[in-house]
Design an enzyme around this catalytic site. Structure first.
Site, short mmCIF file in Angstrom:
data_model
loop_
_atom_site.label_atom_id
_atom_site.label_comp_id
_atom_site.label_asym_id
_atom_site.label_seq_id
_atom_site.Cartn_x
_atom_site.Cartn_y
_atom_site.Cartn_z
CG HIS A 173 -13.75 -3.91 -3.91
ND1 HIS A 173 -14.38 -4.31 -5.11
CD2 HIS A 173 -12.36 -3.27 -3.92
CE1 HIS A 173 -13.76 -2.95 -5.55
NE2 HIS A 173 -12.48 -3.10 -5.45
CE1 TYR A 176 -8.35 -7.41 -3.30
CE2 TYR A 176 -10.17 -6.06 -5.02
CZ TYR A 176 -8.84 -6.93 -4.30
OH TYR A 176 -7.42 -5.86 -4.56
NE ARG A 216 -2.95 5.26 -11.78
CZ ARG A 216 -2.91 6.20 -12.23
NH1 ARG A 216 -1.89 6.62 -13.52
NH2 ARG A 216 -3.60 7.56 -12.83
CG HIS A 240 -14.54 1.99 -11.52
ND1 HIS A 240 -15.32 2.41 -9.73
CD2 HIS A 240 -13.59 1.61 -11.32
CE1 HIS A 240 -14.41 0.75 -9.34
NE2 HIS A 240 -13.09 1.22 -9.51
NE ARG A 258 -7.38 -2.53 -10.66
CZ ARG A 258 -6.97 -1.88 -11.08
NH1 ARG A 258 -6.36 -2.22 -11.90
NH2 ARG A 258 -7.13 -0.82 -9.91
CG ASN A 287 -2.17 -1.23 1.26
OD1 ASN A 287 -2.67 -1.08 -0.05
ND2 ASN A 287 -2.76 -0.84 1.92
NE ARG A 318 -10.97 0.12 1.17
CZ ARG A 318 -10.19 -0.06 -0.49
NH1 ARG A 318 -11.28 -1.52 -0.59
NH2 ARG A 318 -10.21 0.45 -1.08
#
Length: 730
Positions: free
Chosen positions: A615, A490, A427, A457, A397, A70, A587
């Site tokens: 998530h 997740y 990203r 997204h 993704r 992170n 979160r």
């Protein structure tokens, strides 16, 4: 109560004033926490999971690695972006009243403290691992036979890969790649005081692990330690004066704006090349490095030695501890969890489209319920079903081990219309997404890259099928990516539905995504961004305020990864001041400050950190008793609401709303994994009597749902058998 470092100078002065005298100007920066500092505070909570002795040992190592990963990403994305703003002369302040330079300084202070805690934890955990027979040894600690084995490994597997690079007038300072581990080696001839500087890149990305196994047990040697103790082979005839490790982090913000959609692929490829050579934003060095060499590296790399250099004790690049965290030692992990089949699909081998049409929508809860037997099954059957005419989906993704790409290729081969919106600017997944896009195009799939200027997204699969009576539209809408790996790590939600109005809305959405035009598009149920979602959320918050009475008190409950948008934050403040109860499961980043009398005394901000990464996104409104629930891809961030194509869908069937109600209640009452935010932005972990966190409870709930379904299935089967026997007797 602990105050977030750097936060106190902006906010504490306001709290000293008698609250009755304050008018709560919601445009004032004092009511908004800083995005970067609150994200770092999240990492403090993640690190605590590694410190918590209730967490199994190898899971604690995992959390140590997560914080390392992170922080790498934080420097690449957030510090990199702030440095660009400083370089561009940006002086505008954030909504919390900070300039880019102030944010960098305050973030560095917090990071330094986090690193100290991380290194303390590393020492504790390595000691505990050693007691379990898992040891990272120094080369000098190996016995004679172990050294022979290590040296053979070096000679056979590492030495041919090494490329030492001198640094002198004839050999300019070499290029240092992002996040690479490097040795700075100082050599000299035996009877000469003149020294030579050399750089050796540790080739960690060629299949050799960072921690090399020695012998048959769990003894490991660090890759760089093995190289450092075989330098006489690399530099024959020279004396090794010193050897110290260093690592650089480069800015990942290198995107360029494309003016035309068909330029986007080239622009992203250029940005990837630029990222390789991007500005350095951090230098990590081993504590043993000579101060003059530290200064030389900082100067050559073009960074501020006093601000951008971090001395590391222990392992540089702590993200590599993921290797140890994945050791197959069940007793040192959480009890194993195998995602279960959805209870409503149990024993039903019919086409999934028949099930959805006859039984209604399904709410999916990952990783508690299987991604493969729900989402991938949906796409797999769509690709093979002769009645399916078209498949459209968004791809942000995915993973190489997923069935997603093969299913899309099969669908195209089977003559179906297949359209995929691939987000090239996801990203760190840009290269993979370019490969997927090219692979799909070669198979005849219609590939587009979304809308110019907006990231796509949203998480949607849309299927058009010729049913027995007419064309019918089926869909999956989720909160998580179509990635088989993260679906096991997740915590995400999704819905499978054949709601005809949602189908109509998705037709509009995909027409927008594949053309880029949005004039007069009308959505009846979906709340897409950027045109609809933010306005709708603000309207629903205002409606909750208007509906609030003592008899029917208002209630707003949001579950999101981040609450960063100022307008939504201000609206939630207004709701609290009107008496509406606001529960926020956030979160990481959260601008809102709960618990301030008169302003946010009706707001709770809770962060759950546990076995799985939170998530999912849920937006729930009491709505005078006619409760509304929405799930989807969007966090409450300005970029998501105004600069991305997101999809939020209502969840309307009563039984599915009841499932979401239970989901929220479990997390809001979590006494093991939940942290409550204080008015100053710090968090306090709950210390209740219940030792079971929400993630474990969700596992148990999924097991019970399936067990109950299995019992019912057996009873039905017995009744059918008895009925058949009765018929035969007659």
């Amino acid at each position: 109560m602990m105050t977030l470092p750097g936060q106190e100078k902006k906010e504490d002065a306001a709290l000293e004033e008698p609250l009755a005298k304050q008018e709560f100007n919601l445009d004032s920066s004092q009511w908004y926490l800083n995005r970067e500092l609150t994200w770092l505070e999240f990492n403090r909570r993640v690190l605590h999971e590694g410190q918590d002795e209730r967490t199994p040992l190898l899971e604690r190592i995992k959390f140590l690695a997560i914080v390392g990963s992170n922080l790498d990403e934080f420097f690449m994305k957030r510090i990199g972006g702030l440095k660009q703003q400083v370089g561009a002369g940006v002086r505008s302040l954030t909504v919390d009243g900070r300039s880019p330079g102030e944010q960098i300084t305050e973030c560095h202070d917090v990071v330094s403290e986090l690193l100290d805690r991380q290194e303390e934890l590393e020492a504790v955990l390595l000691d505990k691992l050693a007691r379990q027979g898992i040891r990272i040894a120094a080369y000098q600690e190996l016995d004679k036979e172990q050294r022979k084995e290590a040296d053979r490994y070096f000679h056979d597997n590492i030495y041919p890969l090494l490329t030492p690079q001198g640094m002198d007038p004839a050999h300019p300072f070499p290029f240092i790649s992002n996040l690479s581990i490097n040795l700075l080696v100082v050599t000299r001839y035996e009877h000469d005081d003149h020294t030579f500087l050399n750089r050796i890149k540790v080739p960690t990305r060629v299949g050799i692990p960072r921690f090399i196994k020695i012998g048959s047990g769990h003894l490991y040697l660090r890759f760089e330690d093995l190289i450092a103790n075989n330098l006489s082979i690399v530099f024959p005839g020279l004396l090794i004066e010193s050897c110290a490790l260093f690592r650089v982090t480069r800015n990942a913000i290198t995107e360029q704006n494309a003016e035309k959609a068909n330029d986007l692929l080239a622009v992203i490829e250029t940005a990837l090349r630029d990222r390789k050579f991007a500005e350095i934003v951090r230098l990590e060095i081993e504590s043993s490095m000579n101060p003059s060499h530290r200064g030389m590296l900082a100067a050559e790399l073009g960074i501020d030695e006093n601000k951008d250099v971090f001395t590391v004790k222990g392992v540089i690049g702590k993200r590599d501890f993921f290797q140890l965290a994945s050791l197959d030692l069940p007793e040192l992990h959480h009890p194993p969890h195998q995602p279960l089949d959805h209870f409503r699909l149990l024993g039903d081998s019919r086409n999934i489209f028949h099930i959805l049409r006859e039984q209604g929508a399904l709410l999916l809860q990952h990783p508690y319920e299987s991604f493969d037997s729900t989402v991938q099954r949906f796409l797999r059957e769509a690709s093979q079903d002769p009645k399916v005419l078209a498949i459209k989906m968004t791809l942000y993704r995915t993973s190489a081990d997923s069935d997603i790409i093969p299913c899309l290729l099969d669908a195209a081969k089977n003559g179906k219309q297949v359209a995929v919106v691939v987000e090239l600017k996801a990203r760190f997944d840009e290269s993979a997404n370019i490969r997927w896009a090219e692979h799909l195009e070669e198979a005849g799939v219609h590939v587009t890259y979304g809308v110019v200027g907006l990231k796509t997204h949203s998480k949607v699969i849309f299927v058009v099928r010729r049913d027995f009576d007419s064309l019918r539209r089926y869909a999956h809408i989720g909160t998580g990516n179509y990635h088989a790996g993260t679906a096991r790590m997740y915590s995400d939600l999704g819905i499978l539905t054949c709601d005809p109005i949602i189908g109509e809305d998705l037709t509009e959405l995909f027409n927008y995504l594949t053309t880029g035009y949005a004039p007069d598009r009308h959505y009846q149920k979906l709340l897409p961004s950027p045109r609809v979602l933010k306005k709708a959320l603000l309207e629903k918050i205002d409606r909750e305020i208007s509906n609030h009475t003592e008899k029917t008190p208002g209630r707003i409950q949001f579950k999101t990864n981040a609450l960063e948008d100022k307008d939504i934050t201000a609206a939630l403040y207004r709701a609290s001041m009107a008496g509406v109860k606001v529960d926020l499961l956030v979160r990481d980043t959260c601008r809102l400050r709960p618990g301030i009398p008169g302003l946010s005394e009706n707001v709770r901000v809770i962060s759950v950190v546990g076995r799985f990464l939170e998530h999912s996104r849920i937006y729930a409104f009491y709505n005078g008793g006619d409760e509304e629930y929405f799930i989807g891809s969007a966090d409450i961030m300005k970029r998501n609401l105004e600069e991305r194509v997101e999809v939020i869908t209502p969840v309307e069937p009563p039984e599915l709303r009841a499932e979401l109600r239970r989901f929220l209640d479990v997390q809001l009452t979590d006494q093991r994994s939940a942290w409550e935010m204080q008015p100053d932005g710090s968090y306090v972990q709950r210390k209740g009597e219940d030792p079971v966190g929400s993630h474990e409870k969700f596992i148990r709930q999924a097991e019970k749902r399936l067990s109950d379904a299995q019992r019912l299935f057996k009873l039905k089967k017995k009744k059918i058998i008895k009925r058949k026997k009765g018929v035969l007797k007659k």
